[in-house]
Design an enzyme around this catalytic site. Structure first.
Site, PDB file in Angstrom:
ATOM      1  CG  HIS A   1      42.975  35.299  42.395  1.00 12.77           C
ATOM      2  ND1 HIS A   1      44.137  35.478  43.115  1.00 12.77           N
ATOM      3  CD2 HIS A   1      41.960  35.362  43.294  1.00 12.77           C
ATOM      4  CE1 HIS A   1      43.826  35.658  44.394  1.00 12.77           C
ATOM      5  NE2 HIS A   1      42.522  35.581  44.528  1.00 12.77           N
TER       6      HIS A   1
ATOM      7  CG  PHE B   1      50.647  41.449  39.974  1.00 14.32           C
ATOM      8  CD1 PHE B   1      49.824  42.380  40.584  1.00 14.32           C
ATOM      9  CD2 PHE B   1      50.142  40.189  39.698  1.00 14.32           C
ATOM     10  CE1 PHE B   1      48.523  42.063  40.909  1.00 14.32           C
ATOM     11  CE2 PHE B   1      48.837  39.870  40.014  1.00 14.32           C
ATOM     12  CZ  PHE B   1      48.022  40.805  40.628  1.00 14.32           C
TER      13      PHE B   1
ATOM     14  CB  THR C   1      50.134  31.608  49.681  1.00 13.60           C
ATOM     15  OG1 THR C   1      49.287  32.615  50.237  1.00 13.60           O
ATOM     16  CG2 THR C   1      49.812  30.282  50.322  1.00 13.60           C
TER      17      THR C   1
ATOM     18  CG  ASN D   1      55.410  31.480  52.165  1.00 16.00           C
ATOM     19  OD1 ASN D   1      55.387  31.555  50.935  1.00 16.00           O
ATOM     20  ND2 ASN D   1      55.317  32.543  52.937  1.00 16.00           N
TER      21      ASN D   1
ATOM     22  CB  CYS E   1      29.450  38.899  20.981  1.00 23.07           C
ATOM     23  SG  CYS E   1      31.156  38.549  20.511  1.00 23.07           S
TER      24      CYS E   1
END
Ligand code: ZN
Length: 241
Positions: free
Chosen positions: A122, A36, A191, A214, A133
């Site tokens: 995360h 995202f 990453t 990567n 509650c």
């Protein structure tokens, strides 16, 4: 992909018993989960704000309904399954060769593949709690809710996901750090190593060999024993695990 490099990686894995895998969005994109953070024209058409703004603590508080519109569409993806990478890592753990997976992803796919030692820096979309509650709700509850999901007590239910402006969970960081400190092989995958503070966890590694997988270059490439600019799936798919 060079055969020689795969053979080197195979040897490193064969000779290691305390592997730690540190993974980013690239692990999940191959299961069909979009990153995202990546630039996506759709965001600009449909949402008034950039994703980083929407997935932030202050936005959650001030624009909760809009947060959930985005969250349901972009972060709760139906029918996703673990891929070769998740499955290979789970197998390495079962064989007693892998200490832990440290992940920046929030989709729970490592556990779905059978991994048990997973540090989710995360958080996870699979866990949601009432802010009043603390009652637990699963991802389906959020997916099937409309507007702002509310607990039976009336409180707003919040995902157990670390939003922008929020700090990481200390216990998760401590666990991840001690696994990395103990590791005899660190494999970093999917990453670009630019997101902090997660990216600096790798400096706690004391072992000799670092493997980086990567698609694009990362700031740590020069420090790695082996670098693959390939998809994670093609590298893991070529290994015998
Ligand atoms: Zn409640």
């Amino acid at each position: 992909m060079e055969k020689e490099k795969i053979e080197k990686l195979q040897k490193l894995i064969d000779n290691s018993n305390k592997i730690v895998f540190f993974g980013g969005a690239g692990v999940s994109t191959e299961s069909g989960i979009p990153d995202f953070r990546s630039v996506d024209g759709l965001y600009n058409q449909k949402y008034k704000y950039p994703p980083e703004r929407i997935i932030s603590h202050s936005f959650f508080v001030s624009n909760t309904e809009e947060f959930y519109d985005f969250y349901r569409e972009k972060l709760l993806i139906d029918g996703v399954k673990p891929n070769t990478v998740h499955i290979s890592l789970a197998q390495l753990e079962k064989k007693g060769k892998l200490l832990a997976v440290v992940t920046q992803n929030i989709d729970g796919l490592h556990q779905a593949a059978g991994s048990e030692k997973v540090y989710e820096l995360h958080g996870s979309v699979l866990r949601n709690y009432c802010q009043k509650c603390h009652k637990f709700y699963d991802d389906k509850f959020i997916k099937n809710s409309n507007g702002v999901p509310r607990c039976s007590c009336g409180g707003i239910v919040k995902p157990d996901v670390v939003l922008y402006e929020e700090s990481l969970d200390n216990k998760v960081i401590e666990g991840a750090l001690s696994a990395i400190e103990e590791a005899d092989l660190l494999i970093i995958g999917g990453t670009s190593l630019v997101v902090q503070p997660a990216a600096s966890l790798i400096y706690y590694y004391r072992g000799k060999d670092v493997v980086l997988i990567n698609k694009s270059e990362t700031p740590a490439d020069s420090k790695a024993t082996l670098v693959f600019h390939d998809s994670l799936g093609s590298v893991f798919g070529a290994l015998k695990i």
